[in-house]
Design an enzyme around this catalytic site. Sequence first.
Site, PDB file in Angstrom:
ATOM      1  CD  GLU A   1      -7.003   5.057   3.601  1.00 42.04           C
ATOM      2  OE1 GLU A   1      -6.583   4.044   4.185  1.00 42.04           O
ATOM      3  OE2 GLU A   1      -8.217   5.309   3.444  1.00 42.04           O
TER       4      GLU A   1
ATOM      5  CD1 TRP B   1     -11.201  10.233   3.969  1.00 37.24           C
ATOM      6  CD2 TRP B   1      -9.927  11.116   5.573  1.00 37.24           C
ATOM      7  NE1 TRP B   1      -9.915   9.786   3.760  1.00 37.24           N
ATOM      8  CE2 TRP B   1      -9.106  10.316   4.737  1.00 37.24           C
ATOM      9  CE3 TRP B   1      -9.337  11.772   6.657  1.00 37.24           C
ATOM     10  CZ2 TRP B   1      -7.736  10.156   4.941  1.00 37.24           C
ATOM     11  CZ3 TRP B   1      -7.970  11.606   6.865  1.00 37.24           C
ATOM     12  CH2 TRP B   1      -7.175  10.807   6.024  1.00 37.24           C
TER      13      TRP B   1
ATOM     14  NE  ARG C   1     -12.064   7.329  -1.282  1.00 35.85           N
ATOM     15  CZ  ARG C   1     -12.261   6.854  -0.075  1.00 35.85           C
ATOM     16  NH1 ARG C   1     -12.797   7.612   0.860  1.00 35.85           N
ATOM     17  NH2 ARG C   1     -11.915   5.609   0.235  1.00 35.85           N
TER      18      ARG C   1
ATOM     19  CE  LYS D   1      -9.526  -0.920  -0.388  1.00 38.78           C
ATOM     20  NZ  LYS D   1      -9.899  -0.085   0.769  1.00 38.78           N
TER      21      LYS D   1
ATOM     22  CD  GLU E   1     -13.351  -0.625   6.627  1.00 38.85           C
ATOM     23  OE1 GLU E   1     -12.690  -1.316   5.838  1.00 38.85           O
ATOM     24  OE2 GLU E   1     -13.110   0.578   6.844  1.00 38.85           O
TER      25      GLU E   1
ATOM     26  CG  HIS F   1     -17.794   6.939   2.404  1.00 41.09           C
ATOM     27  ND1 HIS F   1     -17.561   7.723   3.511  1.00 41.09           N
ATOM     28  CD2 HIS F   1     -16.626   6.300   2.153  1.00 41.09           C
ATOM     29  CE1 HIS F   1     -16.304   7.572   3.895  1.00 41.09           C
ATOM     30  NE2 HIS F   1     -15.718   6.707   3.099  1.00 41.09           N
TER      31      HIS F   1
ATOM     32  NE  ARG G   1      -4.608  -2.927  -0.547  1.00 35.88           N
ATOM     33  CZ  ARG G   1      -5.247  -2.063   0.248  1.00 35.88           C
ATOM     34  NH1 ARG G   1      -4.624  -1.043   0.782  1.00 35.88           N
ATOM     35  NH2 ARG G   1      -6.528  -2.222   0.482  1.00 35.88           N
TER      36      ARG G   1
ATOM     37  CG  ASP H   1     -12.789   1.927   1.518  1.00 34.73           C
ATOM     38  OD1 ASP H   1     -12.427   0.760   1.305  1.00 34.73           O
ATOM     39  OD2 ASP H   1     -12.509   2.563   2.541  1.00 34.73           O
TER      40      ASP H   1
ATOM     41  CE  LYS I   1      -3.472   2.328   2.933  1.00 35.62           C
ATOM     42  NZ  LYS I   1      -4.442   2.146   4.019  1.00 35.62           N
TER      43      LYS I   1
HETATM   44  O1  GCW Z   1     -11.351   0.633   3.958  1.00 34.42           O
HETATM   45  C1  GCW Z   1     -10.281   1.398   4.369  1.00 34.42           C
HETATM   46  C2  GCW Z   1     -10.117   1.075   5.808  1.00 34.42           C
HETATM   47  C3  GCW Z   1      -8.706   1.167   6.304  1.00 34.42           C
HETATM   48  C4  GCW Z   1      -7.817   0.374   5.354  1.00 34.42           C
HETATM   49  C5  GCW Z   1      -7.937   0.980   3.973  1.00 34.42           C
HETATM   50  C6  GCW Z   1      -7.149   0.195   2.928  1.00 34.42           C
HETATM   51  C7  GCW Z   1      -5.880  -0.929   5.869  1.00 34.42           C
HETATM   52  O2  GCW Z   1     -10.955   1.887   6.569  1.00 34.42           O
HETATM   53  O3  GCW Z   1      -8.660   0.645   7.595  1.00 34.42           O
HETATM   54  O4  GCW Z   1      -6.481   0.325   5.794  1.00 34.42           O
HETATM   55  O5  GCW Z   1      -9.264   0.969   3.556  1.00 34.42           O
HETATM   56  O6  GCW Z   1      -7.755  -0.595   2.238  1.00 34.42           O
HETATM   57  O7  GCW Z   1      -5.958   0.367   2.837  1.00 34.42           O
END
Ligand code: GCW
Length: 688
Positions: free
Chosen positions: A265, A532, A309, A333, A366, A509, A298, A338, A261
Amino acid sequence: MKIIIINIFFLFTVLYLSAQDGHQLWLRDKKAEPVTVVCKKISATISIAKKELQQSWLGNAGATVTLSIKKDNSLKQDGFRLEANSVKANSDIGILYGVYELLRRQQTSEPIKNQVFNPSYEVRILDHWDNLDGTVERGYAGHSIFWRKNDPFTVTDLDKRLWQEYARANASIGLNGAAIDNVNASPKILSTGYLRRAKAIADVFRPYGVKVYLAVNFASPSTLGALKTADPLDPGVIAWWKNKVKEIYRLIPDFGGFLVKASSEGQPGPQNYGRTHADGANMLADALKPYGGIVMWRAFVYSANNEDRAKQAYDEFMPLDGKFRDNVIVQVKNGPVDFQPREPFSPLFGAMKKTSVAPELQVTQEYLGHSVYVVFLSTMWEECLKSDTYQQRAGSTVSRCTDGSIYPQKHTVIAGVSNVGLDTNWCGNQFAQANWYAFGRLAWNDTLQSKQIADEWIKLTFYNDPSQKSGEEDYANDWNKNFLAPVKQMMLDSREAAVNFMMPLGLHHIMSANGHYGPGPWWAPKGWRPDWTPPYYHQASTNGIGFDRTRNGSDAVDQYHEPLASEFNDLSTCPENLLLWFHHLPWDYKLHNGHTLWDALCRHYEKGVNQVREFQKIWDKAASFVDSTRFIEVQRKLREQCSNAILWKDACELYFEQFSHLPVPYDLERPIHNLDTIIADEFKHSND
Ligand code: GCW
C-alpha cells in the site's frame, strides 16, 4: 425501619453503580479482605503483585499467600503454578501473571487447584496504528495514548499514569508487548525526540512485563538519515540500521524489536531496490540479533495486477519459506484479504513450514462497525484459530501451526491491532473492551472458548457485589439469570449478526469507501484501482454474484491443503458461510435448505437486523443491573447499530435487486430507504 434500610441499600447501590465509567475496564475496585503476602524476592514487579493481592483479595480473610520464584521445568518463561494460597514461577513476571489469574478466579468463582499455566505464544502483542501527530489510523476511541501533536516530547504525570494503567490492563490478561506507532510508519519515529519518548513509555511498562516495539519505515536510512539509498544489501544501509539499533538499546535495554509494513500500500520496501522480503527482513534481523530483538515482517501485500488479491500474499511469500532468519516472524492477517467480517483463514498458515508465522488479528473494528457496534470478536478469532489447515494431517489448526505445537519455530508471536485511545472508556464502546480482553486471553491460551471468555469478562466488568450480606445469594441468582445469561448470549451471537446484515454467505469487501463503516457495494469511481472497489469482490451481474475462486476461476482454492482445496472447490461441500467467497452463482441457485440464493441473501439481511433488535431488548431489560453511565452509552450505541443495520439491509437489497431483477420476498419487511438517497448521502460523506 425496613423501608429505611431498603432505601439506604438502594441509595448505596445507585451511588456505587453510578460511579462507573468504564475506565477501570475489567479491573474495577473491590472490597478486599485482608491478606498477608510473603515473598523473599524484592523487585518492582513483585511489589505490583503484592499490591494487587492486597487491593483485590477475595479469599479467606487473614490468609497468607506465598509467592516463590523457583526453577520448575514444567513452566515456560512466563508460566506459573497456582494453588489457592500460592503462586510459583520461574520469573517475577510469571508471579504477576499468576496473581492476576488467582484474583480473576476468585472474582469469577472458578476453582483454584494445583495447576500449571503456560502461555500459547511467546510474544503476545498489541499493534497500535498510532500516528506521531496523535491521530490513530482506524482508531475509534479518540487520540493516541502515546503521541500528541503539540508539545510532543514533554512527558507529563498524566501520560505516565495512563501508560501505567494501560500496561497493567495488558499484564492482567497476559499481554507482553506493544508496538506503539503505526505500521504506515513515519521515519521520524527513529529520531532522538521520539526515541526518548519511547524510552519513557518503556520505563513505565517494564515492571508490568510489557516490552516496547517500534514500527519502522523501510526507507528510513535515506529519508531520516542522509543516505542515497535504503537498499538492504548496501553496506552503508546495513551500518545505518546497526547504529540505530545500538542507539535504541542504549535507551531501552529490553527493546522488543521492529514491526515492518514493506512494499505494501505505497510503503517503501526492499522491492524498491530489486530485493526480496527476505533480504529486507534479514538485514534488520541481523542488526537486532545481538540484543535478542525480533522482526515482525507483515505479509499484507497485494498489487493492482490481474491476479486475485486473495492469492497474492501466498504467491509472494511461499517461495521465501526457509529463507528468513530465525528471529524474523512473518505476520499474516487472519484472512487472505483484509479483516473482513468473515474470511476463510489465510492459506499461508501451516503452509510456511520453515518460517515463524504469526497470526495478526484486528481488535479495532475497522470493518465491523467501529466503536458503534456491539461485536464480540472472540468468536471470529476462535473460528480462525481452530480452523484445520490439514498441513500436517488432520488437526493442524491455525493455532497449532503458529504456536509452536507443530513446527519448531524459534519464536512464536500473536498480534492484535489495538482499539485503545484516549476515550475515558479506552475503546469507545464498553463492549469493545471485551475484544481487548478476549485478544489477551486467547493469546495466552489459544484453546479457550469464547463463551468462557465472555463469561469472565461480563463478571469482571459488570458484577456488583450487593452491599448487604443478606440477600447476596438471591441477587447473584437473579444476576446470573437475568443479566449474565442474556448478555453473554448477545455477545456470542453478535458477530454472526453483523455478518448477516452486512456480508452474509461469504460476501466481502462491499463496505463504503468512506471510512469502511456503512454499505457501499456500488462504489467504483472511474480510473480507481479495481481491487479497491466493491464490484471487484461481489462481481454482481444479471447472471449472478460472487467471486469465482474455484479451479475454473482464480484457483485460489488450490492454495489450501487437501481435502480443503477440493471441499472449497466443490459446491456441494463448500461451507455455506463462504459460498460467495469461492463461487460465482446464479441468483436462482438453490441452497441446501431449498431457498434460492436471492431469497437466502434477503433473509440473512433481515435476520441480522432482527438480531440487533433483540440485542436492544436484552440490554434494555438489563438496565437495573448496570450503572447509568455505562447503561446509557451502550443503549445509544445499539440504537445506532440498529439503524445502520437497516441501512445495510436496504442498501444491499436495493442495489443487488438491480441485477437479480427479483423482488425482496413478500414475507419480508420492505426497505425504508431509497437507494439513490443512500448513495447520494454516502457520496456526500466521501467528499467531506
Ligand atoms: O485494513 C487496511 C486498512 C489500512 C491499514 C492496512 C494495513 C495501516 O484500511 O488502514 O493500514 O490495512 O493493515 O496495513
